[in-house]
Write a protein that holds these residues in place. Structure first.
Motif, PDB file in Angstrom:
ATOM      1  N   UNK A  19       0.830  -1.206   0.000  1.00 21.28           N
ATOM      2  CA  UNK A  19       0.000   0.000   0.000  1.00 21.28           C
ATOM      3  C   UNK A  19       0.866   1.258   0.000  1.00 21.28           C
ATOM      4  N   UNK A  20       1.915   1.265   0.802  1.00 23.92           N
ATOM      5  CA  UNK A  20       2.838   2.407   0.825  1.00 23.92           C
ATOM      6  C   UNK A  20       3.410   2.659  -0.566  1.00 23.92           C
ATOM      7  N   UNK A  21       3.745   1.567  -1.260  1.00 26.54           N
ATOM      8  CA  UNK A  21       4.292   1.686  -2.611  1.00 26.54           C
ATOM      9  C   UNK A  21       3.230   2.182  -3.590  1.00 26.54           C
ATOM     10  N   UNK A  22       2.033   1.646  -3.503  1.00 24.60           N
ATOM     11  CA  UNK A  22       0.961   2.084  -4.404  1.00 24.60           C
ATOM     12  C   UNK A  22       0.700   3.581  -4.251  1.00 24.60           C
ATOM     13  N   UNK A  23       0.573   4.035  -3.014  1.00 26.99           N
ATOM     14  CA  UNK A  23       0.257   5.446  -2.745  1.00 26.99           C
ATOM     15  C   UNK A  23       1.391   6.367  -3.207  1.00 26.99           C
ATOM     16  N   UNK A  24       2.606   6.038  -2.802  1.00 30.56           N
ATOM     17  CA  UNK A  24       3.716   6.971  -3.035  1.00 30.56           C
ATOM     18  C   UNK A  24       4.285   6.890  -4.448  1.00 30.56           C
ATOM     19  N   UNK A  25       4.271   5.712  -5.040  1.00 23.62           N
ATOM     20  CA  UNK A  25       4.658   5.617  -6.443  1.00 23.62           C
ATOM     21  C   UNK A  25       3.619   6.339  -7.302  1.00 23.62           C
ATOM     22  N   UNK A  26       2.339   6.120  -6.983  1.00 21.41           N
ATOM     23  CA  UNK A  26       1.279   6.824  -7.712  1.00 21.41           C
ATOM     24  C   UNK A  26       1.412   8.333  -7.598  1.00 21.41           C
ATOM     25  N   UNK A  33       3.523  14.601 -13.967  1.00 22.24           N
ATOM     26  CA  UNK A  33       2.580  14.874 -15.042  1.00 22.24           C
ATOM     27  C   UNK A  33       1.792  13.701 -15.568  1.00 22.24           C
ATOM     28  N   UNK A  34       1.965  12.507 -15.000  1.00 22.65           N
ATOM     29  CA  UNK A  34       1.185  11.358 -15.460  1.00 22.65           C
ATOM     30  C   UNK A  34      -0.185  11.344 -14.778  1.00 22.65           C
ATOM     31  N   UNK A  35      -1.193  10.870 -15.488  1.00 22.76           N
ATOM     32  CA  UNK A  35      -2.514  10.649 -14.887  1.00 22.76           C
ATOM     33  C   UNK A  35      -2.542   9.223 -14.355  1.00 22.76           C
ATOM     34  N   UNK A  36      -2.852   9.093 -13.070  1.00 22.56           N
ATOM     35  CA  UNK A  36      -2.740   7.792 -12.399  1.00 22.56           C
ATOM     36  C   UNK A  36      -4.058   7.444 -11.703  1.00 22.56           C
ATOM     37  N   UNK A  37      -4.440   6.184 -11.810  1.00 17.18           N
ATOM     38  CA  UNK A  37      -5.587   5.648 -11.082  1.00 17.18           C
ATOM     39  C   UNK A  37      -5.103   4.522 -10.182  1.00 17.18           C
ATOM     40  N   UNK A  38      -5.424   4.615  -8.889  1.00 16.86           N
ATOM     41  CA  UNK A  38      -5.155   3.518  -7.962  1.00 16.86           C
ATOM     42  C   UNK A  38      -6.460   2.759  -7.735  1.00 16.86           C
ATOM     43  N   UNK A 127     -11.704  10.510 -18.334  1.00 15.84           N
ATOM     44  CA  UNK A 127     -10.288  10.727 -18.039  1.00 15.84           C
ATOM     45  C   UNK A 127      -9.453   9.615 -18.663  1.00 15.84           C
ATOM     46  N   UNK A 128      -8.389   9.997 -19.351  1.00 20.01           N
ATOM     47  CA  UNK A 128      -7.473   9.023 -19.942  1.00 20.01           C
ATOM     48  C   UNK A 128      -6.265   8.876 -19.017  1.00 20.01           C
ATOM     49  N   UNK A 129      -6.097   7.696 -18.453  1.00 19.90           N
ATOM     50  CA  UNK A 129      -5.010   7.458 -17.498  1.00 19.90           C
ATOM     51  C   UNK A 129      -3.760   6.950 -18.204  1.00 19.90           C
ATOM     52  N   UNK A 130      -2.608   7.308 -17.643  1.00 22.03           N
ATOM     53  CA  UNK A 130      -1.339   6.777 -18.122  1.00 22.03           C
ATOM     54  C   UNK A 130      -0.976   5.486 -17.399  1.00 22.03           C
TER      55      UNK A 130
END
Length: 268
Positions: A19-26, A33-38, A127-130
């Motif tokens: 979870x720490x990786x998902x949140x902070x990498x995202x 500048x990337x669009x990110x969806x978790x 929204x178009x995610x990267x």
């Protein structure tokens, strides 16, 4: 525009930094500048909490996405991080195994939801995610199988502690099962060493073992054991917003850079 790259952040062991990786990498990817969806795919809902999403706000969750097949955009919430959205998770996810037991195509539910959304985003005003990051539960359950089936690649956090490699063979066997039928193109994007303590020789020993086992799949960036990383979720913030200059935040910025470099090399 290229379709988003979908990563499952996976390890069946708990407490390794998924979870720490998902949140902070995202957050770090969004910061450049990337669009990110978790996708919070864990019944504990910690990724949602760590991004400041209250229980009251979770009217639609990833449970509704895979069980009731609601349109993905109905579950998406914006976060305090610009360009970073989340599909929250909650305790209902613990019932997915039972709910989908009779469906022979249950492992494709998340993939279908994402593919449908991506196709509609290409032709509409969604929204178009990267990047899509799926924060998986600490088990090789129906949820994890769904995540692996939906993903292009896996990102595996591995803690620098005794017996770090224990149980990993089971994960690798599961990856082979998924490749053999559900998702033949699934790959491991990388292994990230977490909870590294430079004062402890065991951390170096484990890191060397993991690098010997996985070779170039292991990222150069190592995530340190860091109090600020642990504190940040209780404030509903990624560490990068809570304390941008702490060693943990700096490490995730470097990790994001490595992920992007690998992605660039993949399409070169």
């Amino acid at each position: 525009m290229a379709r988003p790259r979908i990563f499952a952040v996976v390890n069946q062991k708990g407490g390794v930094g998924k979870t720490t990786t998902s949140i902070n990498l995202g957050t770090a990817l969004a910061a450049v500048g990337r669009r990110v969806l978790i996708v919070d795919f864990d019944a504990q809902g910690n990724a949602s909490t760590g991004l400041g999403i209250t229980r009251a706000e979770r009217l639609r969750t990833s449970y509704d996405l895979v069980v009731d097949r609601i349109p993905l955009e109905e579950a998406v919430l914006s976060t305090i991080v610009p360009r970073l959205d989340i599909i929250p998770g909650d305790e209902n996810l613990s019932g997915v195994e039972t709910e989908l037991a009779g469906d022979s195509h249950r492992s494709y539910r998340l993939k279908e939801a994402l593919q449908t959304y991506i196709a509609r985003a290409e032709t509409g005003d969604l929204v178009k995610y990267d990047y899509v990051l799926i924060d998986c539960p600490p088990s090789l359950s129906a949820l994890t199988m769904n995540a692996m089936t939906a993903s292009d690649a896996l990102l595996v956090p591995l803690q620098c502690e005794f017996l770090a490699l224990e149980g990993l063979s089971q994960l690798l066997r599961t990856v082979e099962v998924v490749r053999s039928g559900l998702n033949p193109t699934l790959e491991i994007q990388g292994v990230v060493l977490t909870m590294y303590d430079r004062r402890n020789s065991l951390s170096d020993q484990v890191a060397n073992e993991v690098r010997a086992f996985f070779g170039s799949k292991v990222y150069n960036t190592v995530i340190p054991r860091n109090v600020r990383l642990s504190e940040a979720p209780s404030f509903g913030k990624p560490a990068l917003l809570y304390d941008y200059r702490c060693p943990g935040s700096e490490a995730y910025i470097r990790l994001a850079s490595e992920v992007l470099q690998r992605e660039k090399a993949r399409v070169a």
